[in-house]
Design a protein around this motif. Structure first.
Motif, PDB file in Angstrom:
ATOM      1  N   ILE A  74       0.883  -1.170   0.000  1.00 14.59           N
ATOM      2  CA  ILE A  74       0.000   0.000   0.000  1.00 14.59           C
ATOM      3  C   ILE A  74       0.921   1.220   0.000  1.00 14.59           C
ATOM      4  O   ILE A  74       1.699   1.428   0.938  1.00 14.59           O
ATOM      5  CB  ILE A  74      -0.922   0.007   1.245  1.00 14.59           C
ATOM      6  CG1 ILE A  74      -1.818  -1.232   1.243  1.00 14.59           C
ATOM      7  CG2 ILE A  74      -1.755   1.282   1.278  1.00 14.59           C
ATOM      8  CD1 ILE A  74      -2.662  -1.376   2.506  1.00 14.59           C
ATOM      9  N   GLU A  75       0.841   2.015  -1.052  1.00 17.58           N
ATOM     10  CA  GLU A  75       1.763   3.143  -1.228  1.00 17.58           C
ATOM     11  C   GLU A  75       1.608   4.198  -0.137  1.00 17.58           C
ATOM     12  O   GLU A  75       2.589   4.713   0.385  1.00 17.58           O
ATOM     13  CB  GLU A  75       1.560   3.784  -2.609  1.00 17.58           C
ATOM     14  CG  GLU A  75       1.812   2.851  -3.770  1.00 17.58           C
ATOM     15  CD  GLU A  75       3.235   2.330  -3.810  1.00 17.58           C
ATOM     16  OE1 GLU A  75       4.168   3.065  -3.437  1.00 17.58           O
ATOM     17  OE2 GLU A  75       3.408   1.166  -4.220  1.00 17.58           O
ATOM     18  N   GLU A  76       0.369   4.544   0.207  1.00 17.85           N
ATOM     19  CA  GLU A  76       0.142   5.628   1.152  1.00 17.85           C
ATOM     20  C   GLU A  76       0.174   5.168   2.605  1.00 17.85           C
ATOM     21  O   GLU A  76      -0.053   5.955   3.513  1.00 17.85           O
ATOM     22  CB  GLU A  76      -1.199   6.333   0.863  1.00 17.85           C
ATOM     23  CG  GLU A  76      -2.428   5.453   1.042  1.00 17.85           C
ATOM     24  CD  GLU A  76      -2.778   4.637  -0.191  1.00 17.85           C
ATOM     25  OE1 GLU A  76      -3.743   3.855  -0.083  1.00 17.85           O
ATOM     26  OE2 GLU A  76      -2.121   4.753  -1.226  1.00 17.85           O
ATOM     27  N   GLY A  77       0.477   3.907   2.855  1.00 18.58           N
ATOM     28  CA  GLY A  77       0.442   3.376   4.218  1.00 18.58           C
ATOM     29  C   GLY A  77       1.628   3.807   5.053  1.00 18.58           C
ATOM     30  O   GLY A  77       2.776   3.732   4.617  1.00 18.58           O
ATOM     31  N   GLU A  78       1.337   4.317   6.274  1.00 23.22           N
ATOM     32  CA  GLU A  78       2.410   4.643   7.206  1.00 23.22           C
ATOM     33  C   GLU A  78       2.642   3.478   8.164  1.00 23.22           C
ATOM     34  O   GLU A  78       3.743   2.975   8.288  1.00 23.22           O
ATOM     35  CB  GLU A  78       2.077   5.905   7.986  1.00 23.22           C
ATOM     36  CG  GLU A  78       2.080   7.159   7.133  1.00 23.22           C
ATOM     37  CD  GLU A  78       1.699   8.387   7.922  1.00 23.22           C
ATOM     38  OE1 GLU A  78       1.883   8.383   9.147  1.00 23.22           O
ATOM     39  OE2 GLU A  78       1.220   9.351   7.309  1.00 23.22           O
ATOM     40  N   LYS A  81       1.408  -1.228   5.858  1.00 18.50           N
ATOM     41  CA  LYS A  81       2.142  -1.044   4.613  1.00 18.50           C
ATOM     42  C   LYS A  81       1.748  -2.006   3.507  1.00 18.50           C
ATOM     43  O   LYS A  81       2.256  -1.907   2.393  1.00 18.50           O
ATOM     44  CB  LYS A  81       3.640  -1.173   4.880  1.00 18.50           C
ATOM     45  CG  LYS A  81       4.146  -0.079   5.801  1.00 18.50           C
ATOM     46  CD  LYS A  81       5.624  -0.075   5.882  1.00 18.50           C
ATOM     47  CE  LYS A  81       6.065   1.075   6.763  1.00 18.50           C
ATOM     48  NZ  LYS A  81       7.492   1.202   6.844  1.00 18.50           N
TER      49      LYS A  81
END
Length: 178
Positions: A74-78, A81
């Protein structure tokens, strides 16, 4: 689609299909469950992060500590992920190893089930040695047995006196005809 039909298709997909990870997917091992359909995982390189379980798997497929999964990043995952895209079972792992797709970091260690089986065999061997030394203690010690408090307790005694008394009673009944 009904819930039962959906479950049938999901289970069939997970158990029947043999997939290989694409370029952006990776194989990870589940370390623990964090709740709320989140699982902590570790990569073959040792990096740990959270992954989420997609809706189609929830309440249909369960994973536990030590299982391997294929995840999509997931690209936007902090914190979270990646998302689980496929759950790997023993047959899938063997297939990936034959295809040379299995990560080197996971090659060294045997699967979690094999570890527990070997540990149990070692412990059983130790217990057998201990039992040979202390046979009389292990036979008499029933303190570790589970006691069901919902059932009546019956005391059974197997002494020679009880057997002799019951034989005498049987003989007396035969003589008197009662």
């Amino acid at each position: 689609m009904s819930q039962a039909t959906k479950r049938k298709h999901v289970v069939k997909e997970v158990l029947g299909d043999f997939v290989t990870p694409t370029e952006n997917q990776q194989i990870v091992r589940v370390i623990s469950s964090r709740g709320n359909n989140l699982h902590e995982t570790v990569t073959a390189q040792g990096e740990t992060f959270l992954v989420s379980m997609p809706t189609k798997f929830r309440k249909n497929i369960w994973i536990k500590r030590g299982d391997y999964v294929i995840v999509d990043p997931i690209e936007e995952g902090e914190k979270v992920k990646a998302e689980i895209s496929f759950i790997l079972y023993k047959d899938h792992i063997q297939y990936l190893q034959k295809q040379q797709q299995w990560p080197e970091g996971f090659m060294e260690e045997p699967p979690e089930q094999d570890k527990t089986n070997k540990q149990q065999e070692r412990e059983e061997g130790r217990e057998e040695k201990d039992e040979e030394e202390d046979v009389s203690d292990s036979e008499d010690d029933e303190s570790d047995l589970f006691v069901n408090t919902n059932r009546s307790n019956y005391q059974y005694s197997e002494s020679e006196e009880d057997e002799e008394d019951s034989e005498e009673d049987d003989n007396n009944e035969e003589r008197t005809g009662s």
